[in-house]
Design a protein around this motif. Structure first.
Motif, PDB file in Angstrom:
ATOM      1  N   LYS A  10      -8.849 -14.632  48.301  1.00 48.47           N
ATOM      2  CA  LYS A  10      -8.105 -13.992  47.160  1.00 48.47           C
ATOM      3  C   LYS A  10      -8.957 -12.885  46.870  1.00 48.47           C
ATOM      4  O   LYS A  10      -8.198 -11.687  46.745  1.00 48.47           O
ATOM      5  CB  LYS A  10      -8.118 -15.059  46.126  1.00 48.47           C
ATOM      6  CG  LYS A  10      -7.328 -14.293  44.753  1.00 48.47           C
ATOM      7  CD  LYS A  10      -7.433 -15.342  43.785  1.00 48.47           C
ATOM      8  CE  LYS A  10      -6.610 -14.640  42.614  1.00 48.47           C
ATOM      9  NZ  LYS A  10      -6.073 -13.563  42.269  1.00 48.47           N
ATOM     10  N   ASP A  11     -10.395 -12.664  46.467  1.00 51.08           N
ATOM     11  CA  ASP A  11     -10.835 -11.565  46.379  1.00 51.08           C
ATOM     12  C   ASP A  11     -10.777 -10.414  47.486  1.00 51.08           C
ATOM     13  O   ASP A  11     -10.624  -9.263  47.020  1.00 51.08           O
ATOM     14  CB  ASP A  11     -12.464 -11.616  46.059  1.00 51.08           C
ATOM     15  CG  ASP A  11     -12.682 -12.609  44.784  1.00 51.08           C
ATOM     16  OD1 ASP A  11     -11.831 -12.196  43.762  1.00 51.08           O
ATOM     17  OD2 ASP A  11     -13.751 -13.065  44.568  1.00 51.08           O
ATOM     18  N   TRP A  12     -10.790 -10.824  48.682  1.00 49.29           N
ATOM     19  CA  TRP A  12     -10.782  -9.903  49.746  1.00 49.29           C
ATOM     20  C   TRP A  12      -9.235  -9.138  49.703  1.00 49.29           C
ATOM     21  O   TRP A  12      -9.057  -8.088  49.776  1.00 49.29           O
ATOM     22  CB  TRP A  12     -11.120 -10.474  51.104  1.00 49.29           C
ATOM     23  CG  TRP A  12     -10.693  -9.921  52.263  1.00 49.29           C
ATOM     24  CD1 TRP A  12     -10.775  -8.405  52.401  1.00 49.29           C
ATOM     25  CD2 TRP A  12      -9.922 -10.226  53.408  1.00 49.29           C
ATOM     26  NE1 TRP A  12     -10.540  -8.175  53.981  1.00 49.29           N
ATOM     27  CE2 TRP A  12      -9.762  -9.343  54.346  1.00 49.29           C
ATOM     28  CE3 TRP A  12      -9.494 -11.584  53.852  1.00 49.29           C
ATOM     29  CZ2 TRP A  12      -9.268  -9.341  55.562  1.00 49.29           C
ATOM     30  CZ3 TRP A  12      -9.005 -11.785  54.985  1.00 49.29           C
ATOM     31  CH2 TRP A  12      -8.699 -10.770  55.692  1.00 49.29           C
ATOM     32  N   VAL A  13      -8.202 -10.028  49.827  1.00 47.84           N
ATOM     33  CA  VAL A  13      -6.681  -9.625  49.721  1.00 47.84           C
ATOM     34  C   VAL A  13      -6.356  -8.717  48.489  1.00 47.84           C
ATOM     35  O   VAL A  13      -5.982  -7.704  48.708  1.00 47.84           O
ATOM     36  CB  VAL A  13      -5.717 -10.925  50.092  1.00 47.84           C
ATOM     37  CG1 VAL A  13      -4.334 -10.620  49.629  1.00 47.84           C
ATOM     38  CG2 VAL A  13      -6.135 -11.507  51.396  1.00 47.84           C
ATOM     39  N   ASP A  14      -6.935  -9.124  47.303  1.00 48.97           N
ATOM     40  CA  ASP A  14      -6.680  -8.603  46.172  1.00 48.97           C
ATOM     41  C   ASP A  14      -7.287  -7.030  45.980  1.00 48.97           C
ATOM     42  O   ASP A  14      -7.009  -6.501  45.137  1.00 48.97           O
ATOM     43  CB  ASP A  14      -7.241  -9.566  44.581  1.00 48.97           C
ATOM     44  CG  ASP A  14      -6.228 -10.600  44.439  1.00 48.97           C
ATOM     45  OD1 ASP A  14      -5.090 -10.583  45.000  1.00 48.97           O
ATOM     46  OD2 ASP A  14      -6.697 -11.287  43.753  1.00 48.97           O
ATOM     47  N   ASN A  15      -8.402  -6.938  46.997  1.00 54.95           N
ATOM     48  CA  ASN A  15      -8.922  -5.501  46.867  1.00 54.95           C
ATOM     49  C   ASN A  15      -8.822  -4.809  48.168  1.00 54.95           C
ATOM     50  O   ASN A  15      -9.240  -3.661  48.170  1.00 54.95           O
ATOM     51  CB  ASN A  15     -10.598  -6.009  46.486  1.00 54.95           C
ATOM     52  CG  ASN A  15     -10.719  -6.446  45.273  1.00 54.95           C
ATOM     53  OD1 ASN A  15     -10.835  -5.465  44.434  1.00 54.95           O
ATOM     54  ND2 ASN A  15     -11.159  -7.601  45.126  1.00 54.95           N
ATOM     55  N   SER A  16      -7.906  -5.194  49.065  1.00 55.30           N
ATOM     56  CA  SER A  16      -7.398  -4.497  50.387  1.00 55.30           C
ATOM     57  C   SER A  16      -6.514  -3.475  49.748  1.00 55.30           C
ATOM     58  O   SER A  16      -5.263  -3.788  49.077  1.00 55.30           O
ATOM     59  CB  SER A  16      -6.716  -5.685  51.122  1.00 55.30           C
ATOM     60  OG  SER A  16      -7.726  -6.189  51.627  1.00 55.30           O
ATOM     61  N   MET A  17      -6.728  -2.306  50.267  1.00 57.90           N
ATOM     62  CA  MET A  17      -5.861  -0.991  50.085  1.00 57.90           C
ATOM     63  C   MET A  17      -6.063  -0.497  51.232  1.00 57.90           C
ATOM     64  O   MET A  17      -6.823  -0.355  52.185  1.00 57.90           O
ATOM     65  CB  MET A  17      -6.089  -0.326  49.049  1.00 57.90           C
ATOM     66  CG  MET A  17      -5.974  -0.992  47.696  1.00 57.90           C
ATOM     67  SD  MET A  17      -6.369   0.280  46.322  1.00 57.90           S
ATOM     68  CE  MET A  17      -8.164   0.397  46.127  1.00 57.90           C
ATOM     69  N   LEU A  18      -4.569   0.222  51.742  1.00 56.36           N
ATOM     70  CA  LEU A  18      -4.492   1.081  52.876  1.00 56.36           C
ATOM     71  C   LEU A  18      -3.666   2.368  52.544  1.00 56.36           C
ATOM     72  O   LEU A  18      -2.825   2.246  51.695  1.00 56.36           O
ATOM     73  CB  LEU A  18      -3.872   0.357  54.097  1.00 56.36           C
ATOM     74  CG  LEU A  18      -4.735  -0.581  54.697  1.00 56.36           C
ATOM     75  CD1 LEU A  18      -3.932  -1.967  54.619  1.00 56.36           C
ATOM     76  CD2 LEU A  18      -4.570  -0.385  56.265  1.00 56.36           C
ATOM     77  N   PHE A  19      -4.048   3.627  53.000  1.00 54.05           N
ATOM     78  CA  PHE A  19      -3.354   4.929  52.843  1.00 54.05           C
ATOM     79  C   PHE A  19      -2.913   5.252  54.131  1.00 54.05           C
ATOM     80  O   PHE A  19      -3.581   5.296  54.984  1.00 54.05           O
ATOM     81  CB  PHE A  19      -4.424   5.783  52.013  1.00 54.05           C
ATOM     82  CG  PHE A  19      -3.710   6.945  51.794  1.00 54.05           C
ATOM     83  CD1 PHE A  19      -3.278   7.360  50.344  1.00 54.05           C
ATOM     84  CD2 PHE A  19      -3.311   8.182  52.931  1.00 54.05           C
ATOM     85  CE1 PHE A  19      -2.731   8.584  50.305  1.00 54.05           C
ATOM     86  CE2 PHE A  19      -2.684   9.185  52.423  1.00 54.05           C
ATOM     87  CZ  PHE A  19      -2.351   9.255  50.984  1.00 54.05           C
ATOM     88  N   LEU A  20      -1.467   5.488  54.006  1.00 58.38           N
ATOM     89  CA  LEU A  20      -0.907   5.937  55.345  1.00 58.38           C
ATOM     90  C   LEU A  20      -0.194   7.232  54.856  1.00 58.38           C
ATOM     91  O   LEU A  20       0.759   7.298  54.322  1.00 58.38           O
ATOM     92  CB  LEU A  20       0.269   4.984  55.645  1.00 58.38           C
ATOM     93  CG  LEU A  20       1.222   5.433  56.987  1.00 58.38           C
ATOM     94  CD1 LEU A  20       0.133   5.615  58.126  1.00 58.38           C
ATOM     95  CD2 LEU A  20       2.202   4.197  57.286  1.00 58.38           C
ATOM     96  N   GLU A  21      -0.745   8.443  55.668  1.00 57.49           N
ATOM     97  CA  GLU A  21       0.017   9.577  55.294  1.00 57.49           C
ATOM     98  C   GLU A  21       1.144   9.799  56.028  1.00 57.49           C
ATOM     99  O   GLU A  21       1.421   9.428  57.107  1.00 57.49           O
ATOM    100  CB  GLU A  21      -1.163  10.819  55.714  1.00 57.49           C
ATOM    101  CG  GLU A  21      -0.618  12.119  55.459  1.00 57.49           C
ATOM    102  CD  GLU A  21      -1.690  13.039  55.832  1.00 57.49           C
ATOM    103  OE1 GLU A  21      -1.548  14.224  55.504  1.00 57.49           O
ATOM    104  OE2 GLU A  21      -2.543  12.985  56.601  1.00 57.49           O
ATOM    105  N   VAL A  22       2.085  10.271  55.316  1.00 53.81           N
ATOM    106  CA  VAL A  22       3.498  10.394  55.750  1.00 53.81           C
ATOM    107  C   VAL A  22       4.137  11.972  55.836  1.00 53.81           C
ATOM    108  O   VAL A  22       3.851  12.510  54.786  1.00 53.81           O
ATOM    109  CB  VAL A  22       4.622   9.474  54.970  1.00 53.81           C
ATOM    110  CG1 VAL A  22       5.957   9.579  55.183  1.00 53.81           C
ATOM    111  CG2 VAL A  22       4.130   7.906  55.085  1.00 53.81           C
ATOM    112  N   GLY A  23       4.775  12.453  56.536  1.00 54.91           N
ATOM    113  CA  GLY A  23       5.054  13.511  56.639  1.00 54.91           C
ATOM    114  C   GLY A  23       6.074  13.897  55.709  1.00 54.91           C
ATOM    115  O   GLY A  23       6.188  14.740  54.846  1.00 54.91           O
ATOM    116  N   ASN A  24       7.383  13.250  55.431  1.00 54.76           N
ATOM    117  CA  ASN A  24       8.327  13.510  54.455  1.00 54.76           C
ATOM    118  C   ASN A  24       8.182  12.365  53.452  1.00 54.76           C
ATOM    119  O   ASN A  24       9.080  11.135  53.845  1.00 54.76           O
ATOM    120  CB  ASN A  24       9.694  13.686  55.282  1.00 54.76           C
ATOM    121  CG  ASN A  24      10.655  14.105  54.014  1.00 54.76           C
ATOM    122  OD1 ASN A  24      10.704  13.755  53.099  1.00 54.76           O
ATOM    123  ND2 ASN A  24      11.533  14.982  54.480  1.00 54.76           N
TER     124      ASN A  24
END
Length: 124
Positions: free
Chosen positions: A59-73
């Protein structure tokens, strides 16, 4: 960083509260799946952008997982995601509108386990 090495990719490991639901979600989102074992799959956007999804939930791992995906449009991509009706098809999935920041703009998508995706683009 040592420039003599040819770096090819970086991949995050994500957990899943319900592995099969998360697999279905990411395929619906548009990722292609490569099944590695009964407990792990590789999800690919293209040959360089991918992540591992594991049949593991802390739970603590998943609750604190974030990813950033840069998108052109960004606007076009948000429209595409809205058309997929992910928030209606999957429990706990949430999709935001675009937020304007000093550095650029982004919107947010929570996957079925609660992992937070930032989709955005930076000012030039």
């Amino acid at each position: 960083m040592d420039k003599k090495h040819q770096f090819k990719s970086v991949r995050s490991f994500l957990g899943a509260k319900n592995f099969n639901e998360s697999r279905k979600f990411y395929k619906e989102l548009g990722f292609s799946e490569v099944v590695l074992s009964e407990n792990m799959s590789l999800f690919k956007i293209d040959e360089k952008l991918s992540f591992y999804l594991q049949k593991a939930y802390v739970k603590d791992w998943v609750d604190n997982s974030m990813l950033f995906l840069e998108v052109g449009n960004l606007e076009e991509y948000l429209t595409e995601l809205k058309s997929k009706k992910l928030t209606e098809k999957f429990s706990n999935v949430r999709l935001s509108e675009i937020v304007i920041n000093e550095w650029g703009k982004e919107f947010f998508l929570h996957d079925p386990s609660g992992i937070l995706w930032h989709f955005g683009n930076f000012k030039n």
